[in-house]
Design an enzyme around this catalytic site. Structure first.
Site, PDB file in Angstrom:
ATOM      1  N   PHE A 190       0.861  -1.180   0.000  1.00 21.83           N
ATOM      2  CA  PHE A 190       0.000   0.000   0.000  1.00 21.83           C
ATOM      3  C   PHE A 190       0.899   1.232   0.000  1.00 21.83           C
ATOM      4  O   PHE A 190       1.882   1.286   0.747  1.00 21.83           O
ATOM      5  CB  PHE A 190      -0.897  -0.016   1.247  1.00 21.83           C
ATOM      6  CG  PHE A 190      -1.940   1.058   1.253  1.00 21.83           C
ATOM      7  CD1 PHE A 190      -3.075   0.941   0.462  1.00 21.83           C
ATOM      8  CD2 PHE A 190      -1.794   2.182   2.044  1.00 21.83           C
ATOM      9  CE1 PHE A 190      -4.047   1.932   0.462  1.00 21.83           C
ATOM     10  CE2 PHE A 190      -2.757   3.181   2.049  1.00 21.83           C
ATOM     11  CZ  PHE A 190      -3.887   3.058   1.259  1.00 21.83           C
ATOM     12  N   ASP A 201       2.525  -5.742   8.206  1.00 23.73           N
ATOM     13  CA  ASP A 201       1.299  -4.955   8.140  1.00 23.73           C
ATOM     14  C   ASP A 201       0.146  -5.936   7.974  1.00 23.73           C
ATOM     15  O   ASP A 201       0.067  -6.658   6.978  1.00 23.73           O
ATOM     16  CB  ASP A 201       1.370  -3.993   6.948  1.00 23.73           C
ATOM     17  CG  ASP A 201       0.159  -3.082   6.839  1.00 23.73           C
ATOM     18  OD1 ASP A 201      -0.943  -3.499   7.252  1.00 23.73           O
ATOM     19  OD2 ASP A 201       0.297  -1.959   6.315  1.00 23.73           O
ATOM     20  N   TYR A 240     -10.571  -0.813  11.211  1.00 23.75           N
ATOM     21  CA  TYR A 240     -11.839  -0.430  10.584  1.00 23.75           C
ATOM     22  C   TYR A 240     -12.233  -1.336   9.428  1.00 23.75           C
ATOM     23  O   TYR A 240     -13.286  -1.139   8.821  1.00 23.75           O
ATOM     24  CB  TYR A 240     -11.803   1.026  10.106  1.00 23.75           C
ATOM     25  CG  TYR A 240     -10.568   1.434   9.337  1.00 23.75           C
ATOM     26  CD1 TYR A 240     -10.416   1.104   7.993  1.00 23.75           C
ATOM     27  CD2 TYR A 240      -9.569   2.168   9.956  1.00 23.75           C
ATOM     28  CE1 TYR A 240      -9.287   1.482   7.295  1.00 23.75           C
ATOM     29  CE2 TYR A 240      -8.437   2.543   9.263  1.00 23.75           C
ATOM     30  CZ  TYR A 240      -8.306   2.199   7.933  1.00 23.75           C
ATOM     31  OH  TYR A 240      -7.173   2.584   7.237  1.00 23.75           O
ATOM     32  N   LYS A 241     -11.425  -2.350   9.135  1.00 23.50           N
ATOM     33  CA  LYS A 241     -11.776  -3.284   8.065  1.00 23.50           C
ATOM     34  C   LYS A 241     -12.489  -4.498   8.667  1.00 23.50           C
ATOM     35  O   LYS A 241     -13.627  -4.399   9.094  1.00 23.50           O
ATOM     36  CB  LYS A 241     -10.519  -3.679   7.280  1.00 23.50           C
ATOM     37  CG  LYS A 241      -9.803  -2.494   6.625  1.00 23.50           C
ATOM     38  CD  LYS A 241      -8.608  -2.944   5.821  1.00 23.50           C
ATOM     39  CE  LYS A 241      -7.746  -1.788   5.348  1.00 23.50           C
ATOM     40  NZ  LYS A 241      -8.435  -0.909   4.398  1.00 23.50           N
ATOM     41  N   ARG A 273     -12.685  -4.977  -6.677  1.00 24.31           N
ATOM     42  CA  ARG A 273     -12.386  -5.713  -5.442  1.00 24.31           C
ATOM     43  C   ARG A 273     -13.679  -6.058  -4.720  1.00 24.31           C
ATOM     44  O   ARG A 273     -14.549  -5.211  -4.534  1.00 24.31           O
ATOM     45  CB  ARG A 273     -11.517  -4.873  -4.494  1.00 24.31           C
ATOM     46  CG  ARG A 273     -10.107  -4.660  -4.912  1.00 24.31           C
ATOM     47  CD  ARG A 273      -9.245  -4.201  -3.736  1.00 24.31           C
ATOM     48  NE  ARG A 273      -9.940  -3.288  -2.831  1.00 24.31           N
ATOM     49  CZ  ARG A 273      -9.461  -2.898  -1.651  1.00 24.31           C
ATOM     50  NH1 ARG A 273      -8.300  -3.333  -1.243  1.00 24.31           N
ATOM     51  NH2 ARG A 273     -10.142  -2.066  -0.889  1.00 24.31           N
TER      52      ARG A 273
END
Length: 400
Positions: free
Chosen positions: A127, A196, A221-222, A370
């Protein structure tokens, strides 16, 4: 009724996690497959946040730092996350953003490695922010930064390597990287492994302690459903905690935070990862959200995740016109996270049309659709509908 529809009903009827869905706010007629960007709202969170605002803040005010447990929230919530990533208590502290925690972890890893090691390896497919942070950390510590793919890491390691920053799951393709073997290779070279976990925590077993990971970071938050901007977390392996030298030594990580000493002396344990005043409102919303994990095993979540993604790929193969999409997500279970990424020439427009028809995924530039599968609330009927609507958007005639 088509065979996939019948199978979806049977799979949902046999799903041991099906009842967990009721603990989320999912009242609209939407197939939500974007939990790999923002998890759905657990139903108990609004009431808990109201109590934090009205009673703890509104009535108790400053007394809540002690009486409502605000002060101990970062490590208490860290211990709540620990079982989901395979960590014993006392090694995770919650607070700050993922980016800030990547910076803390990577600089601390370089400092632990020692001055004779002058190179940092970073996942070339990472990312973007992780790459930005790694580049800044390298400049600040006087190290050379070398981007390599995870597959290239074993051959790129040397006596110069101080630390390696890797993503457990590729955010674009959903590829799951081999944390155990890559961590072992890093350790064989005498370097430190920093992982990560943003796209794996809450979706699959991680095994931080089991595999000897040195430091790890992740968002909440995922798949952990902590809410937009909910605080991230930092894992520091117990054996390294007395050597963890944070580049952000704030008053909250001081051994005497209220002593107001001019000289910094770090607290013991994972508390060294704290910096400033905790973001209490979002932190306690996260704590409430994590209650949906009570009685849920991460192994059961992983089994359902693989079943969901298998079924989606099967339905896409059956419904979508040949040649319109190409899966870039690995077929092998050992190489797959909890999302499916489909390459599609007009992906941005396709996703817009999917969302208009109640199937929510997301688009990644330039050509990737996605679909993230959160096993706590996604079902097999959702999967079948998503594939059917995708086929219709792409000009197919899915069987009914």
């Amino acid at each position: 009724m088509s065979e996939p529809v019948v199978r979806a009903g049977a799979l949902d009827a046999a799903d041991e996690l099906a009842a967990v869905r009721k603990q989320f706010v999912l009242h609209d007629d939407v197939v939500y497959l974007d939990g790999n960007s923002l998890g759905a709202l657990p139903a108990n969170v609004p009431g808990r946040v109201e109590d934090v605002v009205r009673r703890q803040w509104g009535e108790l005010r400053i007394r809540s730092w002690n009486e409502s447990g605000w002060w101990t929230a970062p490590e208490r919530i860290g211990d709540r996350i620990a079982p989901l990533v395979g960590a014993a208590p006392g090694q995770i502290v919650v607070g700050d953003s993922t980016s800030v925690n990547v910076f803390k972890a990577l600089v601390a890893a370089v400092r632990i490695a020692g001055d004779e090691r002058d190179e940092i390896l970073v996942d070339a497919t990472t990312f973007p922010t992780d790459g930005y942070i790694a580049e800044s950390a390298a400049r600040m510590t006087g190290r050379t930064l070398r981007p390599v793919t995870p597959a290239e890491v074993p051959d790129a390691l040397s006596g110069r390597t101080a630390a390696v920053l890797l993503n457990h799951v590729d955010y674009r393709t959903g590829r799951l990287h081999d944390l155990p073997s890559l961590t072992a290779a890093v350790h064989t070279a005498g370097a430190l492994a920093v992982w990560d976990l943003c796209h794996s925590a809450g979706a699959l077993p991680v095994g931080l302690d089991e595999h000897g990971v040195d430091l790890a970071v992740g968002c909440t938050y995922k798949y952990l459903n902590g809410g937009p901007g909910s605080p991230a977390y930092l894992y520091v392996r117990q054996a390294l905690q007395d050597r963890f030298d944070s580049p952000l030594p704030g008053w909250n990580s001081h051994t005497e935070p209220f002593g107001m000493r001019p000289a910094y002396e770090p607290a013991a344990g994972a508390l060294r990862g704290r910096v400033g005043t905790p973001d209490i409102l979002s932190m306690l919303a996260l704590e409430a959200a994590l209650e949906v994990w009570d009685g849920v095993s991460i192994e059961a979540v992983r089994a359902k995740s693989l079943a969901l993604t298998d079924f989606f790929l099967e339905c896409v193969g059956a419904y979508v016109p040949e040649g319109r999409v190409e899966s870039v997500t690995p077929v092998a279970h050992g190489e797959r996270g909890s999302q499916v990424a489909l390459r599609c020439a007009d992906a941005g427009d396709v996703m817009r049309r999917l969302i208009e028809r109640g199937v929510v995924g997301d688009f990644r530039h330039p050509d990737v659709l996605r679909f993230g599968f959160t096993p706590l609330y996604a079902g097999f009927a959702d999967v079948e509908r998503a594939a059917r609507v995708l086929a219709e958007v792409l000009g197919g005639a899915a069987p009914r």
